[in-house]
Write a protein that holds these residues in place. Sequence first.
Motif, PDB file in Angstrom:
ATOM      1  N   ASP A  18     -33.377  23.768 -11.527  1.00 43.34           N
ATOM      2  CA  ASP A  18     -33.822  24.034 -10.142  1.00 43.34           C
ATOM      3  C   ASP A  18     -35.304  22.898  -9.534  1.00 43.34           C
ATOM      4  N   VAL A  19     -35.195  22.084  -8.698  1.00 41.71           N
ATOM      5  CA  VAL A  19     -35.662  21.005  -8.535  1.00 41.71           C
ATOM      6  C   VAL A  19     -36.917  20.733  -9.317  1.00 41.71           C
ATOM      7  N   GLY A  20     -37.137  19.341  -9.394  1.00 35.06           N
ATOM      8  CA  GLY A  20     -38.407  19.721 -10.552  1.00 35.06           C
ATOM      9  C   GLY A  20     -38.524  20.455 -11.953  1.00 35.06           C
ATOM     10  N   SER A  21     -37.010  20.926 -12.131  1.00 34.77           N
ATOM     11  CA  SER A  21     -37.293  21.288 -13.218  1.00 34.77           C
ATOM     12  C   SER A  21     -37.511  20.190 -14.522  1.00 34.77           C
ATOM     13  N   GLY A  22     -37.076  19.276 -14.411  1.00 34.62           N
ATOM     14  CA  GLY A  22     -36.937  17.865 -15.349  1.00 34.62           C
ATOM     15  C   GLY A  22     -36.323  17.563 -16.240  1.00 34.62           C
ATOM     16  N   LYS A  23     -34.929  17.792 -15.277  1.00 38.59           N
ATOM     17  CA  LYS A  23     -33.355  17.893 -16.434  1.00 38.59           C
ATOM     18  C   LYS A  23     -33.099  15.912 -16.399  1.00 38.59           C
ATOM     19  N   THR A  24     -34.462  15.244 -15.372  1.00 38.41           N
ATOM     20  CA  THR A  24     -33.817  13.951 -16.569  1.00 38.41           C
ATOM     21  C   THR A  24     -34.375  13.379 -17.581  1.00 38.41           C
ATOM     22  N   LEU A  25     -35.125  14.632 -18.283  1.00 39.69           N
ATOM     23  CA  LEU A  25     -36.134  14.459 -19.916  1.00 39.69           C
ATOM     24  C   LEU A  25     -34.518  14.758 -20.442  1.00 39.69           C
ATOM     25  N   PRO A  70     -44.951  11.453 -22.904  1.00 37.90           N
ATOM     26  CA  PRO A  70     -46.332  11.335 -22.474  1.00 37.90           C
ATOM     27  C   PRO A  70     -46.667  12.911 -22.701  1.00 37.90           C
ATOM     28  N   PHE A  71     -45.721  13.942 -22.845  1.00 37.47           N
ATOM     29  CA  PHE A  71     -46.332  15.755 -22.481  1.00 37.47           C
ATOM     30  C   PHE A  71     -44.769  16.637 -23.482  1.00 37.47           C
ATOM     31  N   THR A  72     -45.232  17.931 -23.432  1.00 37.15           N
ATOM     32  CA  THR A  72     -44.313  18.340 -23.980  1.00 37.15           C
ATOM     33  C   THR A  72     -43.652  18.853 -23.409  1.00 37.15           C
ATOM     34  N   PRO A  73     -41.710  18.515 -23.681  1.00 36.17           N
ATOM     35  CA  PRO A  73     -41.050  19.630 -23.262  1.00 36.17           C
ATOM     36  C   PRO A  73     -40.826  21.041 -23.049  1.00 36.17           C
ATOM     37  N   THR A  74     -40.613  21.452 -21.739  1.00 43.38           N
ATOM     38  CA  THR A  74     -40.659  22.891 -21.583  1.00 43.38           C
ATOM     39  C   THR A  74     -39.428  23.323 -22.983  1.00 43.38           C
ATOM     40  N   GLY A  75     -39.612  24.776 -22.917  1.00 44.43           N
ATOM     41  CA  GLY A  75     -38.830  24.968 -23.950  1.00 44.43           C
ATOM     42  C   GLY A  75     -37.749  25.759 -23.285  1.00 44.43           C
ATOM     43  N   ALA A  76     -37.369  25.132 -21.938  1.00 43.72           N
ATOM     44  CA  ALA A  76     -35.946  25.750 -21.225  1.00 43.72           C
ATOM     45  C   ALA A  76     -34.978  24.335 -21.633  1.00 43.72           C
ATOM     46  N   GLN A  77     -36.162  23.071 -21.535  1.00 39.40           N
ATOM     47  CA  GLN A  77     -35.531  21.345 -21.398  1.00 39.40           C
ATOM     48  C   GLN A  77     -34.995  21.341 -23.002  1.00 39.40           C
ATOM     49  N   GLN A  78     -36.368  21.945 -24.130  1.00 46.76           N
ATOM     50  CA  GLN A  78     -35.757  21.961 -25.701  1.00 46.76           C
ATOM     51  C   GLN A  78     -34.044  22.437 -25.887  1.00 46.76           C
ATOM     52  N   VAL A 130     -36.550  11.824  -5.329  1.00 44.52           N
ATOM     53  CA  VAL A 130     -37.501  10.904  -5.282  1.00 44.52           C
ATOM     54  C   VAL A 130     -38.673  12.132  -5.543  1.00 44.52           C
ATOM     55  N   ASP A 131     -39.724  11.167  -6.312  1.00 43.59           N
ATOM     56  CA  ASP A 131     -40.888  11.949  -6.838  1.00 43.59           C
ATOM     57  C   ASP A 131     -41.697  10.852  -6.420  1.00 43.59           C
ATOM     58  N   VAL A 132     -42.587  11.982  -5.518  1.00 42.30           N
ATOM     59  CA  VAL A 132     -44.030  11.465  -5.346  1.00 42.30           C
ATOM     60  C   VAL A 132     -44.757  12.195  -5.475  1.00 42.30           C
ATOM     61  N   GLY A 161     -44.854  19.396  -4.393  1.00 40.18           N
ATOM     62  CA  GLY A 161     -45.385  20.736  -5.150  1.00 40.18           C
ATOM     63  C   GLY A 161     -44.769  19.873  -6.269  1.00 40.18           C
ATOM     64  N   ARG A 162     -45.294  18.642  -7.059  1.00 38.98           N
ATOM     65  CA  ARG A 162     -44.679  18.328  -7.407  1.00 38.98           C
ATOM     66  C   ARG A 162     -46.456  17.311  -8.199  1.00 38.98           C
ATOM     67  N   GLY A 163     -47.261  17.481  -7.829  1.00 33.48           N
ATOM     68  CA  GLY A 163     -48.449  16.745  -8.479  1.00 33.48           C
ATOM     69  C   GLY A 163     -49.335  18.680  -8.425  1.00 33.48           C
ATOM     70  N   LEU A 191     -39.842  26.026 -15.172  1.00 35.46           N
ATOM     71  CA  LEU A 191     -40.518  24.989 -14.741  1.00 35.46           C
ATOM     72  C   LEU A 191     -41.651  23.780 -15.148  1.00 35.46           C
ATOM     73  N   PRO A 192     -41.799  22.871 -15.760  1.00 37.87           N
ATOM     74  CA  PRO A 192     -43.117  22.396 -16.123  1.00 37.87           C
ATOM     75  C   PRO A 192     -44.756  23.421 -15.943  1.00 37.87           C
ATOM     76  N   PRO A 193     -45.367  22.978 -16.890  1.00 41.41           N
ATOM     77  CA  PRO A 193     -46.751  24.429 -16.610  1.00 41.41           C
ATOM     78  C   PRO A 193     -47.528  23.089 -15.544  1.00 41.41           C
ATOM     79  N   GLY A 194     -48.258  24.006 -14.931  1.00 44.23           N
ATOM     80  CA  GLY A 194     -49.205  23.226 -13.968  1.00 44.23           C
ATOM     81  C   GLY A 194     -48.993  23.619 -12.795  1.00 44.23           C
ATOM     82  N   ARG A 195     -47.236  23.604 -12.878  1.00 42.53           N
ATOM     83  CA  ARG A 195     -47.191  23.528 -10.653  1.00 42.53           C
ATOM     84  C   ARG A 195     -47.721  24.857 -10.551  1.00 42.53           C
ATOM     85  N   HIS A 196     -48.412  24.153  -8.328  1.00 45.78           N
ATOM     86  CA  HIS A 196     -48.775  25.382  -7.817  1.00 45.78           C
ATOM     87  C   HIS A 196     -47.474  25.611  -7.155  1.00 45.78           C
TER      88      HIS A 196
HETATM   89  P1  ADP Z   1     -35.611  17.015 -11.781  1.00 45.33           P
HETATM   90  O1  ADP Z   1     -34.903  16.083 -11.892  1.00 45.33           O
HETATM   91  O2  ADP Z   1     -35.380  17.997 -12.070  1.00 45.33           O
HETATM   92  O3  ADP Z   1     -35.146  17.784 -10.251  1.00 45.33           O
HETATM   93  P2  ADP Z   1     -37.356  15.433 -12.769  1.00 45.33           P
HETATM   94  O4  ADP Z   1     -36.500  15.234 -13.837  1.00 45.33           O
HETATM   95  O5  ADP Z   1     -37.215  14.143 -11.418  1.00 45.33           O
HETATM   96  O6  ADP Z   1     -37.256  17.068 -12.430  1.00 45.33           O
HETATM   97  O7  ADP Z   1     -38.803  15.957 -12.792  1.00 45.33           O
HETATM   98  C1  ADP Z   1     -40.132  16.410 -12.212  1.00 45.33           C
HETATM   99  C2  ADP Z   1     -41.637  15.811 -12.659  1.00 45.33           C
HETATM  100  O8  ADP Z   1     -42.067  16.178 -13.705  1.00 45.33           O
HETATM  101  C3  ADP Z   1     -41.182  14.259 -13.571  1.00 45.33           C
HETATM  102  O9  ADP Z   1     -42.265  13.691 -12.166  1.00 45.33           O
HETATM  103  C4  ADP Z   1     -41.499  14.478 -14.803  1.00 45.33           C
HETATM  104  O10 ADP Z   1     -42.149  13.276 -15.064  1.00 45.33           O
HETATM  105  C5  ADP Z   1     -41.808  15.936 -15.140  1.00 45.33           C
HETATM  106  N1  ADP Z   1     -41.947  16.837 -16.052  1.00 45.33           N
HETATM  107  C6  ADP Z   1     -40.447  16.539 -16.298  1.00 45.33           C
HETATM  108  N2  ADP Z   1     -40.583  17.651 -17.923  1.00 45.33           N
HETATM  109  C7  ADP Z   1     -42.578  17.891 -18.024  1.00 45.33           C
HETATM  110  C8  ADP Z   1     -43.219  18.326 -19.086  1.00 45.33           C
HETATM  111  N3  ADP Z   1     -42.278  19.184 -19.865  1.00 45.33           N
HETATM  112  N4  ADP Z   1     -44.215  18.254 -18.163  1.00 45.33           N
HETATM  113  C9  ADP Z   1     -44.693  17.753 -17.329  1.00 45.33           C
HETATM  114  N5  ADP Z   1     -43.826  17.094 -17.057  1.00 45.33           N
HETATM  115  C10 ADP Z   1     -42.657  17.221 -16.593  1.00 45.33           C
END
Ligand code: ADP
Length: 692
Positions: free
Chosen positions: A294-301, A263-271, A551-553, A580-582, A444-449
Motif C-alpha cells: 500500500d502507499v506509504g508502506s515503504g517499498k523503496t526500502l 535511520p530506522f528499523t525496517p518493519t516486519g513486512a519489509q524484512q 511524492v513524499d512531503v 499522513g506520512r508525517g 505500515l511503518p510505526p507511528g502513522r496516524h
Molecule cells: P511507498 O513507496 O511504499 O509508498 P516509501 O518507500 O516512499 O513508501 O516510504 C514512505 C515513507 O516511510 C518514507 O518517508 C520512508 O522514509 C518512510 N519509511 C519507510 N520505511 C520505514 C520504517 N521501517 N520506519 C519508519 N519510516 C519508514
Amino acid sequence: MNRKQISGPDSPVSALPGVGPKKVEAFEKLGVTTLRELVTLFPRRYEDRSRFTPIYLAVPGDTVCIRAMVAQEPRLNRIRRGMELVKLRAVDDTGAIDVTFFNQSYRKDQLKKGESYIFYGKVGVMGQRKTLTNPICEPESRAGTPGSITGRIMPVYPLSAGLTQRVMLDAMRTALDACSGVLPDALPEAVVTKYGLAQAGFAYENIHFPADMGALELARRRLIFEELFVLACAMQRMRSGREKTGGRKLKPYPIKEFYQALPFTPTGAQQRAIQDAVRDLCSGAPMNRLIQGDVGSGKTLVAAGCIWYAWKNGCQSAFMAPTEILAEQHEKTLISLLEPLGIRVGRLTGSMTVKQKREVYTHLADGSIDVAVGTHALIQEAVQFHDLALVITDEQHRFGVKQRSALTEKGDHPHTLVMSATPIPRTLALMIYGDLDMSIIDELPPGRHPVETYVVDERYRARLTAFMDKLIEEGRQVFVVCPMVEENDEVPGDLKSAEEHAVNVQRLLPHRKVACIHGKMKAKDKEAIMAAFAAGETDILVATTVIEVGVDVPNAALMIVENAERFGLSQLHQLRGRIGRGAFQSYCILVSDSDTEEAKARLKVMHDTTDGFKIAEADLRARGPGDFFGSRQHGLPEMHVADLMTDMNVLEEARDAAQDLLQSDPKLELPQHEKLRKQCDRLFEVNAGQFN
Ligand code: ADP
Ligand code: MG
C-alpha cells in the motif's frame, strides 16, 4: 415410442428422454452438447425448500415453504372467458393461508380436503389474510423423495429459450446417473485425502441435488478446489519453464549489515519482502518478484535492500520510475540510505542536458556508478551498463511489458523486481501475475496516524477555506487536487481546472503562498515547484493527479480533492497516500456536488476505510476487472464455480497443493496425473494467448 440409447458421458443430449431437436438447440446455446458437459453446467443458485415455515411466521414478501392441510374442498371459479381460478384454504397448527391457482383447474381434483401438502411460494396479503398465488405444490408424503420438488434444496439452472427448470432437472438426473463413475475428475487421490475433499461422485451429485446445506458446501468446496488447483498447476508449470533460463547466482551476505546502517528499523513486512528477494537473488534462477504494498508502506526500502545486495556482489542495479519527480525522489532516498555505505547513485531523466547524460552514460558503462535511477531515459540505446544484475521498476502498471523488457535486455538475464502500490486483491494478483512471485507489505511503518476522510459538498466551501488557513497557521501544508482537464476538453459546468482554481484559492487566502502544478508544464518547472513545496516554501499546492505517484512531503497534512466523483476509488486512495506520512493527524476532504446515490456510496468507501485492499475490492466490484486495470487486458480464465474475489482461502490451499505436486512430478508425467495434465493443457487451449 423409440427407446433412446444412452451409452455414457459422451452420449449427446439428444439421447435424453424428451429431448428433441428444439431442446438440443437450446442446450447448445448453453454450451452443452454431451452429458459430460451437461453435468458441469452448475446451478446458478438454490432454493431451500427443505425447511418449513409455520404459517404464523410466514412474512409477506418472503418466499417460504409451508406444510399445511387443505381445510376445505377447493373451489373452481371461472372469472372471465378463459380464466379459471382454483381457491382453497390451508391450515397448520399456527394459522391459515389462502391459496390461489390461476388456470390450473386440475388442482381442484388433485388437492384433497383433509390431506397435507407442501406449498412453496411468495407470501402475499389480502386484507387480514395471508395468501399464496400459484405456489409449487406437492403432497407431503412425496416431499423429499427421489424426483420430488419440495422437501429438499432445489437447484436453479441457467436456462435458454425452450428449456424449463423441470426439463433441466430430469435431464440432469439422467445425465448424472449415466456419468456415474466417469465424472470429470482431475484431482489426484492424494490431494483429495490431504485436503479433506469430497469425492467427485459426491461433489457432482450434491452440487446438483444437495442432500442438505452441509453436503452442498462440501460439494462446492471440492469443485472450487479442483478448478483453482488446475489453474495453479497450469500457472506453475509455466513458471518452471521460466526458471530454467539460468540467472545470476549472487553470493549470500548478512543483510543485518544493511539494516544497521538505516535511520530506522525496517518493519516486519519489509524484512520479509527483502528476505524473499534475497532468496531469489541467491537461488540461481532469475528473480521475478512483485512487491505489492500500500502507499506509504515503504517499498523503496525493499528496493534499496536489493540494490545493496547486488552491490555487495559487485553488480549494478537500475531503478526505473514512471515520472521525473518520482525518479528524483528515489534518487534522494537512495542517496540518503546507500551513499553512506559507499554505493554510488546516478540519475538519468529526460530533462537532463546532453552533457549531463553523457557523463552518466560513461560512468554506467565503466561501472563507476552502482545504481542508476531514472525514467524512460534509462532504456535509451546509448545507455550501457558495466554489469547490470538487478532491474527494479516502480509503479509497474504504468510501464508496458516492452519498456520493462527493454531495460532487462541491458543485462544478462538480470533479476527483476517490480513494485506496485495498485492494491490488487491478492487472489486476483495471483491470477494475473501467476508466473510472478509476490511479496506483500501489509504493515505500515510505526507511528502513522490514519488519515481522516470526509465527503462534503459546496455548502462547506467557507469552512473548508477556514480549515486550510487554520492548519497552515499550525505550520502544515495543503494539497488541493483537481481533475485532469484535457486541452481540447470542454470544461463541463463548474469542473475545476487546476490553474483557475489556484487563482481562486489565492484570492480567498491572500496571505498564503499558493502554487500550481499540472501535467502540461515543463518537467523542469514541475520539479522546481515540487521542490519548493517539499522544502516548505509554499503553503498550498494546487495540482492535478501528477502528484498521484510516490511524492513524499511529510509536512502535508490536508488534501482537498475537488470534483471527487471524477476519480476512481483506487486513484483517490493513491492520492490520499500523499498525506499522513508525517507525525501529524492528516485529513482528506472529498468535495463533490454529485447527488447520485452511486457516487455517494462510492465516495463513502473512502470515509469508511483506509485499507487499500478493501478499496480495490470495492473499485473492482463497481467497475469490474477490465476497467480496474485500464486498457490492459489480463484475460483471466473464466471460472465456473470459484469466485476469485471470495474463495481466497481455497485458492491458497490449491496453490500449496499444486506446488507440492509439481515438485514430485514437474511435467505431470505420472499416470495418476494424466487427467490433470489434460485439464491444464485444456485451460491454456481455451485461453490461448491470454497469458503473456
Ligand atoms: P511507498 O513507496 O511504499 O509508498 P516509501 O518507500 O516512499 O513508501 O516510504 C514512505 C515513507 O516511510 C518514507 O518517508 C520512508 O522514509 C518512510 N519509511 C519507510 N520505511 C520505514 C520504517 N521501517 N520506519 C519508519 N519510516 C519508514
Ligand atoms: Mg513509492
